[in-house]
Design an enzyme around this catalytic site. Structure first.
Site, PDB file in Angstrom:
ATOM      1  N   ASP A  12       0.876  -1.170   0.000  1.00 34.67           N
ATOM      2  CA  ASP A  12       0.000   0.000   0.000  1.00 34.67           C
ATOM      3  C   ASP A  12       0.927   1.238   0.000  1.00 34.67           C
ATOM      4  O   ASP A  12       2.120   1.121   0.318  1.00 34.67           O
ATOM      5  CB  ASP A  12      -0.862  -0.030   1.273  1.00 34.67           C
ATOM      6  CG  ASP A  12      -1.560   1.280   1.531  1.00 34.67           C
ATOM      7  OD1 ASP A  12      -2.206   1.799   0.609  1.00 34.67           O
ATOM      8  OD2 ASP A  12      -1.455   1.795   2.670  1.00 34.67           O
ATOM      9  N   ASP A  14      -0.195   5.112   0.903  1.00 32.27           N
ATOM     10  CA  ASP A  14      -0.433   6.103   1.958  1.00 32.27           C
ATOM     11  C   ASP A  14      -0.452   5.452   3.334  1.00 32.27           C
ATOM     12  O   ASP A  14      -1.260   4.557   3.597  1.00 32.27           O
ATOM     13  CB  ASP A  14      -1.751   6.839   1.702  1.00 32.27           C
ATOM     14  CG  ASP A  14      -1.669   7.663   0.434  1.00 32.27           C
ATOM     15  OD1 ASP A  14      -0.798   8.547   0.381  1.00 32.27           O
ATOM     16  OD2 ASP A  14      -2.442   7.409  -0.502  1.00 32.27           O
TER      17      ASP A  14
HETATM   18  C1  XBP Z   1      -5.237   6.284   1.274  1.00 35.36           C
HETATM   19  C2  XBP Z   1      -6.314   7.116   0.829  1.00 35.36           C
HETATM   20  C3  XBP Z   1      -6.042   8.179  -0.123  1.00 35.36           C
HETATM   21  C4  XBP Z   1      -5.346   9.407   0.409  1.00 35.36           C
HETATM   22  C5  XBP Z   1      -5.659  10.556  -0.495  1.00 35.36           C
HETATM   23  O1  XBP Z   1      -5.698   4.934   1.304  1.00 35.36           O
HETATM   24  O2  XBP Z   1      -7.446   6.907   1.181  1.00 35.36           O
HETATM   25  O3  XBP Z   1      -7.284   8.558  -0.621  1.00 35.36           O
HETATM   26  O4  XBP Z   1      -5.796   9.729   1.696  1.00 35.36           O
HETATM   27  O5  XBP Z   1      -5.234  10.294  -1.784  1.00 35.36           O
HETATM   28  P1  XBP Z   1      -4.699   3.719   0.974  1.00 35.36           P
HETATM   29  P2  XBP Z   1      -6.103  10.717  -3.045  1.00 35.36           P
HETATM   30  O6  XBP Z   1      -3.462   3.965   1.752  1.00 35.36           O
HETATM   31  O7  XBP Z   1      -5.447   2.524   1.454  1.00 35.36           O
HETATM   32  O8  XBP Z   1      -4.476   3.689  -0.505  1.00 35.36           O
HETATM   33  O9  XBP Z   1      -6.660  12.090  -2.791  1.00 35.36           O
HETATM   34  O10 XBP Z   1      -5.117  10.709  -4.194  1.00 35.36           O
HETATM   35  O11 XBP Z   1      -7.182   9.679  -3.190  1.00 35.36           O
HETATM   36 MG    MG Z   2      -2.879   3.164   3.555  1.00 32.91          MG
END
Ligand code: XBP
Ligand code: MG
Length: 242
Positions: A12, A14
């Site tokens: 993953d 973020d």
């Molecule tokens: C992370 C997210 C992302 C970020 C924002 O989830 O939910 O939406 O917070 O990024 P994960 P965007 O780590 O499960 O992928 O604005 O580009 O969506």
């Molecule tokens: Mg995440």
């Protein structure tokens, strides 16, 4: 779960590769301010909003809570407005990452190197946009970062966001491996649910935004990857299949 030796790691982005969420939050707020929306996402509110994965989905959710009347807007007008807000947010976020606002979490690069040297494949499964991944990895690894990954699943390939397993199913298919030979690395409950629904053993590295999440069903929960070697991962992965 079927048996299989560990042959791929699926990361993953973020919260797992890097602590990006406060940078995302600031980018959302800056976009809201530039567009004079009068919206401010505090850290407390953002903790709650993170239950909705995907930036566009998060904006829609917030907007609907704030003003249930937006349902009266034409679906296309609503989508156009959300696309505009999110486009500006993404540009602001990308700029911040390009100027060094985030670095990879402890142990991430070392574990990737170890895995590649041992012949494992790497993949990425995220809900975020491709430009955000590229900015982060280019900054951390260099221009050739993409060569290290067999496949990347993101907002452009998987429109149905986590906890739906779509992005993980895409990566398992691209890796041409059974799910039992892959391991997912995640930081959130939504991520864990997506990965496990795709049949993947999942290692959780927590961060301040997800420490309170329910991680029932995870292979292991650790604070970060600093103590996690490939040998240890293989051991945990094998024990999880016993
Ligand atoms: C992370 C997210 C992302 C970020 C924002 O989830 O939910 O939406 O917070 O990024 P994960 P965007 O780590 O499960 O992928 O604005 O580009 O969506
Ligand atoms: Mg995440």
């Amino acid at each position: 779960m079927a048996h299989g030796a560990l042959q791929a790691l699926i990361f993953d982005v973020d919260g797992t590769l890097a602590d990006t969420e406060s940078v995302h939050m600031n980018a959302f707020n800056q976009a809201f301010a530039e567009l004079e929306l009068g919206w401010i996402w505090t850290p407390e509110l953002y903790l709650d909003l993170l239950n909705v994965s995907g930036g566009k989905e998060r904006i829609l959710h917030y907007w609907q809570q704030l003003n249930p009347d937006i349902k009266a807007l034409k679906a296309q007008d609503l989508q156009d407005r959300i696309d505009q807000i999110h486009g500006l947010k993404t540009a602001i976020y990308e700029n911040a990452v390009n100027s060094g606002a985030v670095s990879l979490r402890p142990g991430v690069l070392r574990l990737m190197d170890e895995a590649l040297s041992a012949g494992l494949q790497l993949a990425i499964a995220t809900t975020t946009s491709p430009v955000n991944i590229a900015a982060l990895m280019r900054h951390a690894v260099g221009a050739d970062w993409r060569l290290n990954f067999t496949a990347i699943g993101d907002a452009s390939t998987a429109p149905i966001k986590k906890p739906h397993p779509q992005v993980y199913f895409q990566m398992i298919e691209a890796l041409k491996l059974p799910a039992a030979c892959c391991l997912a690395l995640e930081d959130s409950n939504n991520g864990l649910r997506a990965a496990t629904a795709a049949g993947l053993a999942t290692l959780i590295t927590t961060n301040p935004f997800t420490l309170h999440h329910d991680f029932t069903g995870a292979l292991r929960v650790v604070p970060d990857l600093s103590q996690v070697t490939l040998a240890l991962l293989r051991q945990w992965h094998a024990a999880g299949q016993a």
